[in-house]
Design an enzyme around this catalytic site. Structure first.
Site, PDB file in Angstrom:
ATOM      1  N   GLU A  26       7.406 -22.486  21.905  1.00 62.24           N
ATOM      2  CA  GLU A  26       8.566 -23.933  22.570  1.00 62.24           C
ATOM      3  C   GLU A  26       8.350 -24.975  21.248  1.00 62.24           C
ATOM      4  OE1 GLU A  26       7.439 -25.170  26.107  1.00 62.24           O
ATOM      5  OE2 GLU A  26       8.761 -26.969  26.290  1.00 62.24           O
ATOM      6  N   ASN A  71      10.447 -26.669  28.855  1.00 59.40           N
ATOM      7  CA  ASN A  71      10.737 -28.040  29.096  1.00 59.40           C
ATOM      8  C   ASN A  71      11.650 -28.725  28.143  1.00 59.40           C
ATOM      9  OD1 ASN A  71       9.547 -27.927  31.583  1.00 59.40           O
ATOM     10  ND2 ASN A  71       7.750 -29.121  31.133  1.00 59.40           N
ATOM     11  N   ASN A 171      15.588 -23.750  32.059  1.00 60.66           N
ATOM     12  CA  ASN A 171      14.424 -23.641  32.360  1.00 60.66           C
ATOM     13  C   ASN A 171      13.894 -24.588  33.580  1.00 60.66           C
ATOM     14  OD1 ASN A 171      11.273 -22.959  31.314  1.00 60.66           O
ATOM     15  ND2 ASN A 171      11.363 -25.495  31.128  1.00 60.66           N
ATOM     16  N   GLU A 172      13.089 -23.940  34.637  1.00 63.76           N
ATOM     17  CA  GLU A 172      12.279 -24.494  35.658  1.00 63.76           C
ATOM     18  C   GLU A 172      13.341 -25.777  36.192  1.00 63.76           C
ATOM     19  OE1 GLU A 172       8.547 -25.981  34.652  1.00 63.76           O
ATOM     20  OE2 GLU A 172       7.672 -23.688  34.571  1.00 63.76           O
ATOM     21  N   TYR A 243       0.625 -20.526  36.324  1.00 64.50           N
ATOM     22  CA  TYR A 243      -0.631 -21.031  35.585  1.00 64.50           C
ATOM     23  C   TYR A 243      -1.711 -21.140  36.442  1.00 64.50           C
ATOM     24  CZ  TYR A 243       2.602 -22.096  31.498  1.00 64.50           C
ATOM     25  OH  TYR A 243       3.758 -22.204  30.436  1.00 64.50           O
ATOM     26  N   GLU A 291       6.711 -17.025  31.901  1.00 64.90           N
ATOM     27  CA  GLU A 291       5.423 -17.961  31.559  1.00 64.90           C
ATOM     28  C   GLU A 291       4.500 -17.611  32.493  1.00 64.90           C
ATOM     29  OE1 GLU A 291       6.247 -22.355  31.228  1.00 64.90           O
ATOM     30  OE2 GLU A 291       8.368 -22.201  30.598  1.00 64.90           O
ATOM     31  N   GLN A 348       1.463 -19.772  25.829  1.00 62.46           N
ATOM     32  CA  GLN A 348       2.395 -19.476  24.799  1.00 62.46           C
ATOM     33  C   GLN A 348       1.799 -18.652  23.491  1.00 62.46           C
ATOM     34  OE1 GLN A 348       4.756 -23.048  23.794  1.00 62.46           O
ATOM     35  NE2 GLN A 348       4.664 -23.632  25.632  1.00 62.46           N
TER      36      GLN A 348
HETATM   37  O1  AHR Z   1       4.484 -23.768  28.762  1.00 60.31           O
HETATM   38  C1  AHR Z   1       4.297 -25.273  29.107  1.00 60.31           C
HETATM   39  C2  AHR Z   1       5.433 -26.032  30.070  1.00 60.31           C
HETATM   40  O2  AHR Z   1       5.276 -25.101  31.293  1.00 60.31           O
HETATM   41  C3  AHR Z   1       6.699 -25.282  29.724  1.00 60.31           C
HETATM   42  O3  AHR Z   1       7.589 -25.946  28.996  1.00 60.31           O
HETATM   43  C4  AHR Z   1       7.617 -25.412  31.040  1.00 60.31           C
HETATM   44  O4  AHR Z   1       8.405 -24.625  31.184  1.00 60.31           O
HETATM   45  C5  AHR Z   1       6.381 -25.200  31.881  1.00 60.31           C
HETATM   46  O5  AHR Z   1       6.217 -26.097  33.105  1.00 60.31           O
END
Ligand code: AHR
Length: 497
Positions: A26, A71, A171-172, A243, A291, A348
């Protein structure tokens, strides 16, 4: 402690889609600038790509890379990143509140993908933009020539179309933090129309609808159902993001968090199949888990970073040995769902919550989490077999009945190799017996172990090999079985041929 795994060649889950071993770059922090791209670095090539980083990415054998966000993409104008570099605008990047020089853009990314031998996965801005910019972007990237945007690409020095196949529709978009955040219905309709029009430009696209940004978000389920209700005919995937953290410093509970990932996948599959049932269609929607990782170490530090800098140090988690164990468990979880999860991206790749770290002007090194990913990516291609594991369990604050061992076998028919990935969550040594059916003539070629006495051990530029695997594991053939000792709290790769 003892564990037993039963493996039968005939009990197949599915073939592993190579795109399960993907990652993510990103425009965030130092992922691009001083990560993969640093023109004045001594190891940069003539295009400005760091060759030391390319070598490490190749070791990971990354199959697909999602780009440019995250993001970031929800405020990005793709036109800013193409054409002569001196004419590209420097812009305020609002997702991470940085300065974006746009020196690196789509064409640079495509060049870099070729160098590391990976497939691109392009995301589009459905935050501040929409259908028109998306169809122009697909025309720029994929149309052979003779139209305004395809000829613009040619003018920029790229005669052949990039033929990017996999595209993410935003995205999201469910997250209130997202630039241009939408309700499920607002997003569903925009994604539907955008997907339709993108496919008019290039019918061969494979599209990913933006699913929930996590399954604990209150709109999870309802979001997926609404989005798929509208986009079902146009998309092949819905995205999942997760995450995990260990703020509470509780190793038992932390290592159980792959169970949360497993439940998340099952629930998302249920949401997809709910819509499938309602539509009475044969088409199946697959999961793009685009992700996933451990992310928490850097969050406090990030609050102190001054805004509007170019490539500030953001999300630079320094991963511990215990993080590598959870990453291994998450890889096992993804493999076990090989029938529905066809794309997955470790988020990432470089510097930003990443397996690879660099110093500006300095070295590049492997974080602890590099190793389980590298092993799974290199030895986990083939067919996943249904593992039946018999082992004791334990309870934690958030999870009941956590198995002490989680394991998955992958059979690579082409190479005639069987690999068993296993994590021992127990703090004691585990005797691990493998009952194999259909592999009677196979013998152990290697038993790789990642283990460490210090759960918080990390790798740094000065001590890059503090945490690294060895292949002195004692897996062996014995009385028609394979037997091994799994060290306390360890990641194991048992390879047979
Ligand atoms: O990977 C970091 C961020 O986590 C990304 O930009 C977003 O999509 C997610 O919230």
């Amino acid at each position: 402690k003892k564990a037993k795994i039963y493996i039968d060649k005939n009990f197949v889950i599915d073939k592993v889609d190579n795109r399960l071993f993907g990652s993510f770059i990103e425009h965030l922090g130092r992922a691009v600038y001083t990560g993969i791209y640093e023109p004045d670095h001594p190891k940069a090539d003539e295009k400005g790509f760091r060759k030391d980083v390319i070598d490490l990415v190749k070791e990971l054998n990354v199959s697909i890379v999602r780009y440019p966000g995250g993001n970031f993409v929800s405020g990005y104008n793709w036109e800013d990143g193409v054409g002569p570099k001196e004419k590209r605008p420097k812009k305020l990047e609002l997702a991470w509140r940085s300065l974006e020089p746009n020196e690196f853009g789509t064409n640079e990314f495509m060049k870099w993908c070729k160098l590391v031998n990976t497939e691109p996965m392009m995301s589009i801005n459905l935050g501040t933009r929409g259908t028109d910019e998306a169809r122009n972007f697909v025309e720029y990237c994929n149309f052979p020539g003779g139209s305004y945007f395809s000829d613009l690409r040619k003018q920029h020095g790229y005669n052949d179309p990039h033929n990017i196949k996999v595209w993410c529709l935003g995205n999201e978009m469910d997250g209130p933090w997202q630039i241009g955040h939408k309700t499920a219905l607002e997003y569903a309709r925009l994604a539907e129309e955008t997907a339709k029009v993108m496919k008019l430009v290039d019918p061969n696209l494979s599209l990913v609808a933006s699913g929930s940004s996590g399954w604990h978000i209150p709109t999870f389920g309802e979001w997926e159902a609404t989005v798929l209700e509208h986009t079902y005919d146009y998309v092949d995937f819905i995205s999942l993001h997760a995450y995990y953290d260990n703020y509470e410093n509780n190793i038992e509970n932390f290592l159980a968090k792959s169970i949360d990932m497993d439940s998340y996948i099952k629930s998302a599959v249920a949401a997809c199949d709910y819509v499938k049932g309602r539509k009475k269609t044969n088409k199946t929607i697959y999961i793009s888990f685009d992700e996933w990782n451990v992310w928490f170490h850097s969050r406090k530090e990030d609050e102190k970073v001054e805004p509007w800098q170019i490539a500030p140090p953001l999300l630079e988690d320094v991963y511990t040995f215990e993080d590598a164990l959870l990453v291994g468990l998450m890889l096992i979880t993804l493999l076990k769902h090989a029938d529905r999860v066809k794309i997955a991206c470790l988020a990432q790749l470089v510097n930003v919550i990443a397996p690879i770290m660099t110093r500006k002007g300095g070295g590049a090194w492997r974080q602890t989490i590099f190793y389980p990913f590298m092993h799974a990516s290199n030895f986990g291609r083939g067919t996943v077999l249904q593992p039946v594991v018999s082992v004791g369990t334990y309870d934690t604050k958030d999870f009941k009945g956590v198995p002490f061992v989680d394991a998955v076998p992958v059979f690579n028919e082409e190479k005639s190799e069987l690999t068993i990935f296993a994590v021992n969550r127990a703090q004691d040594k585990m005797e691990f017996d493998c009952e194999l059916k259909g592999f009677e003539d196979y013998s152990v070629i290697e038993h790789i172990i990642l283990e460490n006495n210090d759960l918080k051990a990390v790798n740094t530029e000065d001590n890059p090999d503090n945490v690294k695997p060895h292949n002195n594991g004692n897996a062996r053939n014995e009385g028609g079985k394979v037997k091994a000792n799994l060290s306390p709290l360890s990641w194991n790769v048992i390879r047979l041929k």
